[in-house]
Design a protein around this motif. Structure first.
Motif, PDB file in Angstrom:
ATOM      1  N   VAL A  91       3.466   6.638  -5.365  1.00 42.74           N
ATOM      2  CA  VAL A  91       3.813   6.582  -7.112  1.00 42.74           C
ATOM      3  C   VAL A  91       2.389   7.216  -6.904  1.00 42.74           C
ATOM      4  O   VAL A  91       2.156   7.551  -8.690  1.00 42.74           O
ATOM      5  CB  VAL A  91       3.890   6.010  -7.569  1.00 42.74           C
ATOM      6  N   GLY A  92       1.652   7.487  -6.364  1.00 43.00           N
ATOM      7  CA  GLY A  92       0.712   8.585  -6.199  1.00 43.00           C
ATOM      8  C   GLY A  92      -0.876   7.541  -8.078  1.00 43.00           C
ATOM      9  O   GLY A  92      -1.375   7.967  -8.485  1.00 43.00           O
ATOM     10  N   ASP A  93      -0.276   6.073  -7.337  1.00 37.05           N
ATOM     11  CA  ASP A  93      -0.922   4.942  -8.148  1.00 37.05           C
ATOM     12  C   ASP A  93      -2.527   5.265  -7.203  1.00 37.05           C
ATOM     13  O   ASP A  93      -3.005   4.153  -6.586  1.00 37.05           O
ATOM     14  CB  ASP A  93      -0.430   4.032  -8.627  1.00 37.05           C
ATOM     15  N   GLU A  94      -3.707   5.530  -7.497  1.00 34.63           N
ATOM     16  CA  GLU A  94      -4.905   6.142  -6.890  1.00 34.63           C
ATOM     17  C   GLU A  94      -5.344   4.695  -6.760  1.00 34.63           C
ATOM     18  O   GLU A  94      -6.285   4.000  -6.359  1.00 34.63           O
ATOM     19  CB  GLU A  94      -5.961   7.159  -7.548  1.00 34.63           C
ATOM     20  N   ARG A  95      -5.613   4.183  -8.175  1.00 32.62           N
ATOM     21  CA  ARG A  95      -6.512   2.742  -8.809  1.00 32.62           C
ATOM     22  C   ARG A  95      -5.624   1.896  -7.746  1.00 32.62           C
ATOM     23  O   ARG A  95      -6.820   1.199  -7.232  1.00 32.62           O
ATOM     24  CB  ARG A  95      -6.811   2.765 -10.020  1.00 32.62           C
ATOM     25  N   LEU A 109       0.781  -1.186   0.141  1.00 26.57           N
ATOM     26  CA  LEU A 109      -0.254  -0.829   0.017  1.00 26.57           C
ATOM     27  C   LEU A 109       0.614   1.525   0.060  1.00 26.57           C
ATOM     28  O   LEU A 109       0.691   2.484  -0.627  1.00 26.57           O
ATOM     29  CB  LEU A 109      -1.112  -0.317   1.029  1.00 26.57           C
ATOM     30  N   LYS A 110       2.170   0.991   0.620  1.00 28.00           N
ATOM     31  CA  LYS A 110       3.004   2.331   0.450  1.00 28.00           C
ATOM     32  C   LYS A 110       3.405   2.553  -0.795  1.00 28.00           C
ATOM     33  O   LYS A 110       3.515   3.798  -1.053  1.00 28.00           O
ATOM     34  CB  LYS A 110       3.752   2.011   2.002  1.00 28.00           C
ATOM     35  N   GLN A 111       3.620   1.116  -1.285  1.00 26.32           N
ATOM     36  CA  GLN A 111       4.588   1.944  -2.805  1.00 26.32           C
ATOM     37  C   GLN A 111       3.021   1.998  -3.149  1.00 26.32           C
ATOM     38  O   GLN A 111       3.942   3.055  -4.027  1.00 26.32           O
ATOM     39  CB  GLN A 111       4.960   0.507  -3.121  1.00 26.32           C
ATOM     40  N   ALA A 112       2.405   1.932  -3.457  1.00 24.85           N
ATOM     41  CA  ALA A 112       1.039   2.541  -4.286  1.00 24.85           C
ATOM     42  C   ALA A 112       0.803   3.946  -4.177  1.00 24.85           C
ATOM     43  O   ALA A 112       0.778   4.360  -5.129  1.00 24.85           O
ATOM     44  CB  ALA A 112      -0.339   1.689  -4.477  1.00 24.85           C
ATOM     45  N   LYS A 169      -6.327  -1.198  -0.790  1.00 26.69           N
ATOM     46  CA  LYS A 169      -7.599  -1.043   0.812  1.00 26.69           C
ATOM     47  C   LYS A 169      -9.000  -1.327   1.229  1.00 26.69           C
ATOM     48  O   LYS A 169      -9.515  -1.748   1.882  1.00 26.69           O
ATOM     49  CB  LYS A 169      -7.055   0.430   0.556  1.00 26.69           C
ATOM     50  N   ARG A 170      -9.422  -0.943   0.073  1.00 29.47           N
ATOM     51  CA  ARG A 170     -10.743  -1.659   0.136  1.00 29.47           C
ATOM     52  C   ARG A 170     -11.228  -3.069   0.110  1.00 29.47           C
ATOM     53  O   ARG A 170     -12.408  -3.396   0.179  1.00 29.47           O
ATOM     54  CB  ARG A 170     -11.462  -0.104  -0.918  1.00 29.47           C
ATOM     55  N   ILE A 171     -10.879  -3.626  -0.962  1.00 22.83           N
ATOM     56  CA  ILE A 171     -10.728  -4.745  -1.430  1.00 22.83           C
ATOM     57  C   ILE A 171      -9.783  -5.693  -1.029  1.00 22.83           C
ATOM     58  O   ILE A 171     -10.665  -6.719  -0.232  1.00 22.83           O
ATOM     59  CB  ILE A 171     -11.128  -5.025  -3.178  1.00 22.83           C
ATOM     60  N   PHE A 172      -8.732  -6.041  -1.658  1.00 20.14           N
ATOM     61  CA  PHE A 172      -7.832  -6.977  -1.450  1.00 20.14           C
ATOM     62  C   PHE A 172      -7.484  -7.453   0.167  1.00 20.14           C
ATOM     63  O   PHE A 172      -7.352  -8.501   0.480  1.00 20.14           O
ATOM     64  CB  PHE A 172      -6.341  -6.939  -1.941  1.00 20.14           C
ATOM     65  N   GLN A 173      -7.543  -5.927   1.186  1.00 23.88           N
ATOM     66  CA  GLN A 173      -6.518  -5.908   2.095  1.00 23.88           C
ATOM     67  C   GLN A 173      -8.202  -6.908   3.570  1.00 23.88           C
ATOM     68  O   GLN A 173      -7.555  -7.474   3.499  1.00 23.88           O
ATOM     69  CB  GLN A 173      -6.384  -4.573   3.028  1.00 23.88           C
ATOM     70  N   PRO A 174      -9.225  -6.152   3.309  1.00 20.61           N
ATOM     71  CA  PRO A 174     -10.226  -7.310   3.688  1.00 20.61           C
ATOM     72  C   PRO A 174      -9.868  -8.353   3.659  1.00 20.61           C
ATOM     73  O   PRO A 174     -10.495  -9.359   4.493  1.00 20.61           O
ATOM     74  CB  PRO A 174     -11.743  -6.684   3.459  1.00 20.61           C
ATOM     75  N   VAL A 175     -10.017  -9.277   2.441  1.00 23.76           N
ATOM     76  CA  VAL A 175     -10.084 -10.699   2.144  1.00 23.76           C
ATOM     77  C   VAL A 175      -9.038 -10.957   2.410  1.00 23.76           C
ATOM     78  O   VAL A 175      -8.367 -12.537   3.531  1.00 23.76           O
ATOM     79  CB  VAL A 175      -9.944 -10.839   0.711  1.00 23.76           C
ATOM     80  N   TYR A 176      -7.913 -10.693   2.472  1.00 25.13           N
ATOM     81  CA  TYR A 176      -6.378 -10.956   2.881  1.00 25.13           C
ATOM     82  C   TYR A 176      -6.426 -11.293   4.568  1.00 25.13           C
ATOM     83  O   TYR A 176      -5.772 -12.533   4.849  1.00 25.13           O
ATOM     84  CB  TYR A 176      -5.190  -9.847   2.236  1.00 25.13           C
ATOM     85  N   GLU A 177      -6.618 -10.264   5.269  1.00 20.83           N
ATOM     86  CA  GLU A 177      -6.908  -9.963   6.057  1.00 20.83           C
ATOM     87  C   GLU A 177      -7.953 -11.313   6.710  1.00 20.83           C
ATOM     88  O   GLU A 177      -7.640 -12.275   7.910  1.00 20.83           O
ATOM     89  CB  GLU A 177      -6.972  -8.596   6.969  1.00 20.83           C
TER      90      GLU A 177
END
Length: 871
Positions: A503-507, A497-500, A513-521
């Motif tokens: 570089v200003g990668d909003e997408r 997330l920090k890396q994205a 943050k909204r999809i991958f992180q909840p699933v992974y956690e």
């Protein structure tokens, strides 16, 4: 004057005395150091004393470095670490000798023969070691010739033997298709046990699949020596260290699907998916383009035509001009509003300056028993009423002219509505995320009495991703791929997330943050609550156990299929070898067949092996026992166009063996018959593989030929023959007499595949080589090198793959040939021709038109020529 002369003479006398004194002292030091060198305790005796074997009466005398090296390592191949230790032992003496030599040179004193010899030998230790090793290796090969001739059913070749006797700390054996890498591994294991008398339990043998590990164990046929997979070894280490064998979740895909659907009950998660598909999902072939362009340019009018996700009020598919109009379509559909796109205005407005006015959206609703029509125009301007800077460049006019022209159009449209008293709603590019435009439009529509039947998030989700649809399955697969790769890359969600964000990668930030992180956690929590781990967890946990307590100690570690090594396995391997001395590594693999990047493999670990493991001896086994010419030369030339691949000189075992490579064009209507004819031409006693880039490449065959599944293998009955169909990935390591490669066409799902990876995966995928279709090229190499007698490559006559063109028409292949053209295989329609000519007459560049239409520049030029010629 006399006094000056006397003073000068006195100074000269003093200087002379000093020089004589220094020379005498230097000569004394020279004699002492020469004597000291002759009394150095030889390195051989130091080593023995460490082993508590030295007896005073058996002490030897130092002669010179070369003799000491030979005596210390008699009949022993010296590794890099041993060379370093040996050099280090004499370094202190060398510094003393070197310091004295500089002084001797200054005073023109010739060094003793002992000093000269010591200096010469020390400076040439590496050359001496190299000569010593070459002699020992040759002696070893000669002494054990009978072993190498008979340790397998057939004699090992020269390169195989050379790699087997290597005693370097790290040995990388670069193999090639059909070169006998398994035989080399088996030969290495038997050599260590039978000739070097290494305890089999001190040898670790690792492969990647249970099948390969079992085959190696069986072929070794050495009691106490068995093949492991990385996962099996990790599980055993955890069980032994903790006293409890871990419970493995071996169906993680099913768990991810369960977690995903469980999270859909969370409104925030579901809303995130809807926003992703409206705000951030772009057309597959445009992902790379938008990644670079999105932050710099507004997307208004950027794309020629984009398909809206839902049809209009008449059920017709809508093709809009921009992403923002695409979102408006979605919002209107989600609000239950009926509309049509670019329907002619209800009043005629065409004149010599204007064609008939077509508002962006015509909205219909019932009021007081009557059908009402209002209009919605979307203007591509910011909060200051200014167009994007690129708008002027595309039109070939100044920025001031572009603003003037666009705003004149806005004024004309507004004036028309005012003149005829029609209601006009407007939106602009100023603030255009889904949530913003949804709120704005809903308020505007309700204000003028348009009935709104707002759909719930659940209904919207079902519209975007119908349950159990292929769209939903593909999206879940993206989530699973990300979660799997983030573990194997040994990164954390926070790190990515920090890396994205940096570089200003909003997408990517949004989707992580909204999809991958909840699933992974939640996946981690589910495993923990059920007291389970996955296979990657097993490797990570075993790595930590080995790092802290070193429960296993090996002298040799042999790794098969090393080109598939991933970061987590690399870290595991590093701690497995730790010891004093560390275990020697013997790794075998073929970088030309590295095809598992999406499973986390990192080709850099192979191609820059010594950067990661230290001093390395690289051996090559380049004799192929599977196929002959001309396929050997053709396949080697093809793969080595990519300069990042290691150079090899592949040659067949028997120069008389011939293996052909034939390219067969087909017409689509005769595709299945063409395959039937090929099969009929192949002798009945010869084996055949049907290979596909994708598991569905046999789609057309399934309509004409019967099939059967036996275990994990799938067969077709063609001309009374039972022929196995496999994907190229599954065929790796296998061989048949004849191979038929299906559908090598230029298409999104062709060969090479033109399916774009979602750019969010760049944060967890290993770095790929920059050569166009690098991994696809390696995959094609795997495909064409499965055959022993002949490989047939089938391609559509009208849409051959760029790989086919490389072989058949190399002069026509240019850098542009590798560009992804998603519409290259589609017929030119009237609407496409019309759009092409519109862009062309507007003065758009050929490059611009090619990008818009998803075709090559050559195709665009030829089509324009044809259309203009007709006119």
């Amino acid at each position: 004057m006399l006094s000056s002369f006397v003073l000068g003479l006195s100074i000269a006398t003093i200087i002379g005395i000093v020089i004589v004194t220094i020379r005498l002292l230097l000569k004394k030091r020279l004699n002492e150091l020469s004597e000291r060198i002759t009394t150095i305790t030889p390195y051989k005796d130091i080593q023995k004393s460490r082993e508590k074997e030295l007896k005073q009466s058996n002490e030897s005398f130092f002669i010179d470095i070369e003799t000491d090296l030979r005596n210390s390592f008699n009949e022993h191949i010296i590794s890099s670490s041993e060379e370093k230790q040996f050099t280090k032992y004499y370094t202190e003496f060398f510094h003393k000798v070197n310091s004295l030599q500089r002084s001797l040179e200054a005073f023109h004193i010739k060094p003793s023969e002992t000093i000269s010899k010591f200096t010469h030998d020390f400076g040439n230790i590496h050359s001496i070691v190299k000569r010593h090793n070459e002699q020992v290796i040759q002696d070893t090969l000669d002494t054990h010739k009978v072993f190498f001739d008979h340790c397998l059913k057939y004699p090992l070749d020269t390169q195989q033997r050379r790699s087997i006797v290597s005693e370097e700390d790290n040995c990388l054996v670069v193999s090639s298709a059909g070169s006998g890498k398994t035989s080399s591994i088996v030969g290495k294991g038997r050599f260590l046990v039978d000739i070097k008398h290494i305890n089999p339990q001190k040898i670790l043998l690792i492969s990647y699949t249970n099948k390969a590990a079992a085959e190696l164990t069986e072929r070794m046929d050495i009691e106490g020596l068995r093949g492991y997979t990385f996962h099996k070894l990790a599980i055993d280490i955890i069980g032994k260290a903790t006293g409890q064998k871990p419970s493995i979740c071996d169906n993680t895909d099913a768990l991810f699907v369960k977690i995903y659907h469980k999270l859909l009950e969370d409104k925030w998660f579901k809303k995130g998916i809807i926003e992703y598909f409206v705000d951030y999902q772009v057309q597959e072939e445009d992902w790379e383009h938008h990644k670079n362009e999105r932050r710099q340019k507004l997307s208004e009018l950027k794309e020629a035509r984009l398909k809206a996700q839902f049809p209009d009020m008449d059920g017709k598919t809508i093709y809009v001009r921009s992403e923002q109009e695409q979102k408006i379509c979605f919002v209107l559909s989600s609000l239950g509003v009926k509309f049509r796109y670019e329907e002619p205005y209800e009043h005629p407005l065409a004149d010599e300056m204007h064609s008939q006015y077509r508002p962006d959206f015509s909205i219909y609703f019932e009021q007081d028993g009557n059908t009402k029509r209002i209009y919605l125009e979307h203007f591509g301007v910011n909060e200051h009423g200014l167009v994007p800077t690129w708008f002027a460049k595309d039109k070939g006019i100044t920025y001031e002219e572009a603003n003037q022209k666009y705003n004149d159009g806005i004024t004309w449209k507004k004036a028309a509505h005012e003149k005829f008293g029609t209601i006009l709603l407007t939106t602009s590019s100023a603030d255009f995320h889904y949530s913003d435009i949804r709120h704005t439009l809903k308020a505007s529509l309700e204000k003028i009495g348009v009935p709104v039947q707002e759909k719930t998030d659940a209904e919207l989700y079902d519209m975007v991703l119908p349950p159990n649809s292929k769209q939903e399955k593909a999206f879940i697969r993206l989530v699973v791929t990300f979660a799997t790769l983030i573990k194997s890359s040994c990164k954390s969600i926070k790190e990515v997330l920090k890396q994205a964000k940096s570089v200003g990668d909003e997408r990517s930030t949004f989707i992580i943050k909204r999809i991958f992180q909840p699933v992974y956690e939640l996946y981690i929590e589910e495993l923990k609550s059920s007291n389970q781990i996955d296979f990657t967890d097993a490797i990570l946990q075993a790595t930590e156990i080995c790092r802290s307590s070193h429960p296993v100690k090996y002298e040799y570690i042999i790794v098969d299929e090393f080109q598939d090594i991933s970061v987590d396995r690399y870290n595991f391997l590093k701690v497995l070898r730790e010891g004093n001395p560390p275990a020697k590594l013997y790794c075998v693999g073929d970088d030309w067949q590295s095809i598992y990047r999406f499973s986390g493999s990192d080709m850099a670990l192979f191609n820059q092996f010594s950067d990661y493991f230290g001093s390395t001896e690289i051996n090559r086994i380049e004799t192929t026992y599977r196929f002959g010419e001309p396929l050997v030369s053709l396949s080697s030339q093809f793969i080595q166009r990519n300069k990042t691949q290691l150079k090899k000189d592949i040659h067949p075992f028997n120069p008389q063996i011939k293996t052909e490579l034939q390219f067969c064009a087909y017409e689509r209507r005769d595709y299945c018959n063409a395959i039937g004819l090929l099969v009929a031409s192949i002798p009945a006693d010869k084996s055949i593989f049907l290979l596909g880039r994708y598991s569905f490449d046999d789609y057309y065959l399934s309509f004409l030929y019967k099939s059967v599944k036996e275990g994990n293998r799938f067969y077709y009955f063609i001309g009374n023959r039972k022929i196995e169909f496999l994907t190229v990935h599954k065929s790796k390591g296998l061989e048949a007499d004849y191979v038929i490669i299906l559908q090598c066409n230029k298409d999104t799902y062709g060969f090479p595949s033109m399916v774009s990876d979602d750019p969010v995966l760049d944060y967890v995928l290993t770095k790929s080589d920059q050569y166009p279709y690098g991994e696809e090229r390696r995959l094609f190499y795997v495909a064409i090198t499965r055959a022993k007698i002949k490989t047939y490559v089938l391609y559509d006559r009208h849409f051959p793959s760029v790989f086919v063109d490389e072989f058949l028409h190399p002069g026509k292949v240019t850098e542009e040939s590798y560009t992804k053209h998603p519409n290259a295989n589609k017929k030119w329609t009237r609407s496409a021709d019309k759009f092409l000519l519109t862009l062309y007459h507007e003065g758009k560049s050929i490059k611009y038109i090619a990008e818009k239409m998803g075709r090559s520049q050559t195709s665009i030029v030829m089509r324009i020529g044809k259309l203009e010629g007709k006119q």
